[in-house]
Write a protein that holds these residues in place. Structure first.
Motif, PDB file in Angstrom:
ATOM      1  N   SER A  45       6.695 -10.332  -6.229  1.00  0.00           N
ATOM      2  CA  SER A  45       5.330 -10.282  -5.708  1.00  0.00           C
ATOM      3  C   SER A  45       4.943  -8.870  -5.288  1.00  0.00           C
ATOM      4  N   LEU A  46       5.907  -8.126  -4.759  1.00  0.00           N
ATOM      5  CA  LEU A  46       5.639  -6.737  -4.391  1.00  0.00           C
ATOM      6  C   LEU A  46       5.296  -5.907  -5.616  1.00  0.00           C
ATOM      7  N   ALA A  47       6.075  -6.066  -6.692  1.00  0.00           N
ATOM      8  CA  ALA A  47       5.820  -5.295  -7.908  1.00  0.00           C
ATOM      9  C   ALA A  47       4.499  -5.702  -8.553  1.00  0.00           C
ATOM     10  N   ALA A  98      -7.359   2.814   2.336  1.00  0.00           N
ATOM     11  CA  ALA A  98      -7.594   1.670   1.447  1.00  0.00           C
ATOM     12  C   ALA A  98      -8.837   0.894   1.862  1.00  0.00           C
ATOM     13  N   ARG A  99      -9.077   0.791   3.167  1.00  0.00           N
ATOM     14  CA  ARG A  99     -10.259   0.060   3.629  1.00  0.00           C
ATOM     15  C   ARG A  99     -11.559   0.773   3.251  1.00  0.00           C
ATOM     16  N   THR A 100     -11.493   2.075   3.030  1.00  0.00           N
ATOM     17  CA  THR A 100     -12.709   2.822   2.704  1.00  0.00           C
ATOM     18  C   THR A 100     -13.038   2.793   1.218  1.00  0.00           C
ATOM     19  N   VAL A 101     -12.105   2.344   0.373  1.00  0.00           N
ATOM     20  CA  VAL A 101     -12.338   2.334  -1.079  1.00  0.00           C
ATOM     21  C   VAL A 101     -12.349   0.917  -1.632  1.00  0.00           C
ATOM     22  N   GLY A 102     -12.624  -0.072  -0.781  1.00  0.00           N
ATOM     23  CA  GLY A 102     -12.810  -1.429  -1.269  1.00  0.00           C
ATOM     24  C   GLY A 102     -11.540  -2.224  -1.469  1.00  0.00           C
ATOM     25  N   ILE A 103     -10.480  -1.922  -0.735  1.00  0.00           N
ATOM     26  CA  ILE A 103      -9.218  -2.666  -0.831  1.00  0.00           C
ATOM     27  C   ILE A 103      -9.015  -3.422   0.470  1.00  0.00           C
ATOM     28  N   ALA A 104      -8.813  -4.728   0.391  1.00  0.00           N
ATOM     29  CA  ALA A 104      -8.586  -5.551   1.570  1.00  0.00           C
ATOM     30  C   ALA A 104      -7.163  -5.349   2.067  1.00  0.00           C
ATOM     31  N   VAL A 105      -7.011  -5.222   3.376  1.00  0.00           N
ATOM     32  CA  VAL A 105      -5.706  -4.970   4.000  1.00  0.00           C
ATOM     33  C   VAL A 105      -5.425  -6.077   4.998  1.00  0.00           C
ATOM     34  N   ASP A 106      -4.207  -6.622   4.947  1.00  0.00           N
ATOM     35  CA  ASP A 106      -3.759  -7.646   5.886  1.00  0.00           C
ATOM     36  C   ASP A 106      -2.452  -7.158   6.509  1.00  0.00           C
ATOM     37  N   HIS A 107      -2.544  -6.649   7.739  1.00  0.00           N
ATOM     38  CA  HIS A 107      -1.351  -6.067   8.363  1.00  0.00           C
ATOM     39  C   HIS A 107      -0.337  -7.125   8.789  1.00  0.00           C
ATOM     40  N   ARG A 108      -0.717  -8.412   8.801  1.00  0.00           N
ATOM     41  CA  ARG A 108       0.209  -9.460   9.210  1.00  0.00           C
ATOM     42  C   ARG A 108       1.048  -9.987   8.053  1.00  0.00           C
ATOM     43  N   ARG A 109       0.629  -9.703   6.834  1.00  0.00           N
ATOM     44  CA  ARG A 109       1.334 -10.252   5.677  1.00  0.00           C
ATOM     45  C   ARG A 109       2.581  -9.442   5.364  1.00  0.00           C
ATOM     46  N   THR A 110       3.658 -10.123   4.971  1.00  0.00           N
ATOM     47  CA  THR A 110       4.918  -9.480   4.606  1.00  0.00           C
ATOM     48  C   THR A 110       5.321  -9.955   3.220  1.00  0.00           C
ATOM     49  N   ASN A 111       6.131  -9.145   2.562  1.00  0.00           N
ATOM     50  CA  ASN A 111       6.600  -9.470   1.220  1.00  0.00           C
ATOM     51  C   ASN A 111       7.967 -10.142   1.299  1.00  0.00           C
ATOM     52  N   ALA A 156       1.378  -3.094  -9.008  1.00  0.00           N
ATOM     53  CA  ALA A 156       0.769  -2.865 -10.317  1.00  0.00           C
ATOM     54  C   ALA A 156      -0.735  -3.149 -10.285  1.00  0.00           C
ATOM     55  N   ARG A 157      -1.130  -4.117  -9.481  1.00  0.00           N
ATOM     56  CA  ARG A 157      -2.555  -4.427  -9.325  1.00  0.00           C
ATOM     57  C   ARG A 157      -3.287  -3.264  -8.647  1.00  0.00           C
ATOM     58  N   LEU A 158      -2.662  -2.659  -7.659  1.00  0.00           N
ATOM     59  CA  LEU A 158      -3.247  -1.507  -6.993  1.00  0.00           C
ATOM     60  C   LEU A 158      -3.323  -0.297  -7.917  1.00  0.00           C
ATOM     61  N   GLU A 159      -2.281  -0.097  -8.708  1.00  0.00           N
ATOM     62  CA  GLU A 159      -2.280   1.047  -9.630  1.00  0.00           C
ATOM     63  C   GLU A 159      -3.379   0.898 -10.683  1.00  0.00           C
ATOM     64  N   GLU A 160      -3.587  -0.338 -11.162  1.00  0.00           N
ATOM     65  CA  GLU A 160      -4.669  -0.564 -12.129  1.00  0.00           C
ATOM     66  C   GLU A 160      -6.030  -0.309 -11.494  1.00  0.00           C
ATOM     67  N   TYR A 161      -6.170  -0.688 -10.230  1.00  0.00           N
ATOM     68  CA  TYR A 161      -7.441  -0.466  -9.534  1.00  0.00           C
ATOM     69  C   TYR A 161      -7.703   1.022  -9.330  1.00  0.00           C
ATOM     70  N   LYS A 162      -6.638   1.778  -9.067  1.00  0.00           N
ATOM     71  CA  LYS A 162      -6.785   3.215  -8.853  1.00  0.00           C
ATOM     72  C   LYS A 162      -7.252   3.927 -10.115  1.00  0.00           C
ATOM     73  N   THR A 163      -6.845   3.429 -11.286  1.00  0.00           N
ATOM     74  CA  THR A 163      -7.268   4.062 -12.530  1.00  0.00           C
ATOM     75  C   THR A 163      -8.759   3.838 -12.800  1.00  0.00           C
ATOM     76  N   LEU A 202       0.826  -1.207   0.000  1.00  0.00           N
ATOM     77  CA  LEU A 202       0.000   0.000   0.000  1.00  0.00           C
ATOM     78  C   LEU A 202       0.860   1.257   0.000  1.00  0.00           C
ATOM     79  N   LYS A 203       1.954   1.206   0.742  1.00  0.00           N
ATOM     80  CA  LYS A 203       2.841   2.368   0.809  1.00  0.00           C
ATOM     81  C   LYS A 203       3.503   2.624  -0.539  1.00  0.00           C
ATOM     82  N   ALA A 204       3.882   1.546  -1.242  1.00  0.00           N
ATOM     83  CA  ALA A 204       4.510   1.712  -2.556  1.00  0.00           C
ATOM     84  C   ALA A 204       3.516   2.251  -3.580  1.00  0.00           C
TER      85      ALA A 204
END
Length: 207
Positions: free
Chosen positions: A113-115, A95-108, A119-126, A85-87
């Motif tokens: 996988s991070l990239a 993110a939780r208010t615009v329909g994006i699921a957040v998992d604070h326990r998950r790490t990269n 890219a999936r988030l950027e496509e969703y933002k468009t 989310l930060k990237a």
């Protein structure tokens, strides 16, 4: 009769479903299966109408399955990590208010996988349409225009589903060979079979 040292069958198939000296037998029936199916369908429709035009499902990240056996398979995960989310320039609270699921326990664990998820988030933002708050009269920075809000419709189904990899083999990608490997193996096998016979014939000729 039962063979070997086993228990003699002595089962009792006469179940008492009615009132008896032992009391009623507690059997769980599923006679309301059709009614429950309808109730679930009406509940889903009521939820969709209540949150409209918001999508029914949240945006999920693309993750790899666990263990070495299934790690090559990609599926939808629980939520995006804080680093992803930060990237993408988002906060977990927004993110939780615009329909994006957040998992604070998950790490990269890898940059790939991070990239991919960024890219999936950027496509969703468009494709995202942010409605302004009703208590505000003017459009805030980051909100969509009035025309986009008016033309927005509720999306039903999986948000940004994963693309399935095609298993079809394109013959143009297969390198062509003048001599087939199968033909070479068969010729070599036949040569091995007749090698002894040819050697014996050569010895007779010499004698």
């Amino acid at each position: 009769m039962v063979k070997h040292n086993n228990v003699i069958p002595n089962i009792h198939c006469h179940k008492k479903y009615c009132e008896s000296s032992r009391g009623p037998l507690k059997v769980r029936l599923t006679l309301n299966q059709a009614g429950k199916k309808k109730s679930r369908r009406l509940a889903r429709a009521a939820k969709a109408a209540a949150i409209a035009p918001r999508p029914l499902k949240l945006l999920r990240p693309a993750v790899h399955c666990q263990t070495q056996r299934y790690s090559a398979k990609v599926r939808l995960g629980k939520g995006f990590s804080i680093e992803e989310l930060k990237a993408a320039g988002l906060t977990a609270r927004f993110a939780r208010t615009v329909g994006i699921a957040v998992d604070h326990r998950r790490t990269n664990k890898s940059a790939e996988s991070l990239a991919a998820n960024v890219a999936r988030l950027e496509e969703y933002k468009t494709k995202l349409i942010v409605f302004p708050k009703k208590r505000l009269s003017k459009v805030k920075n980051g909100d969509s225009s009035a025309e986009e809000c008016k033309a927005a419709t509720q999306f039903k189904g999986t948000v940004l589903p994963l693309a399935k990899a095609s298993n079809e083999i394109v013959m143009a990608d297969v390198p062509s060979q003048e001599i087939s490997a199968f033909t070479q193996m068969r010729v070599a096998r036949n040569e091995t079979k007749v090698a002894g016979f040819r050697a014996s014939v050569a010895n007779r000729v010499e004698k």
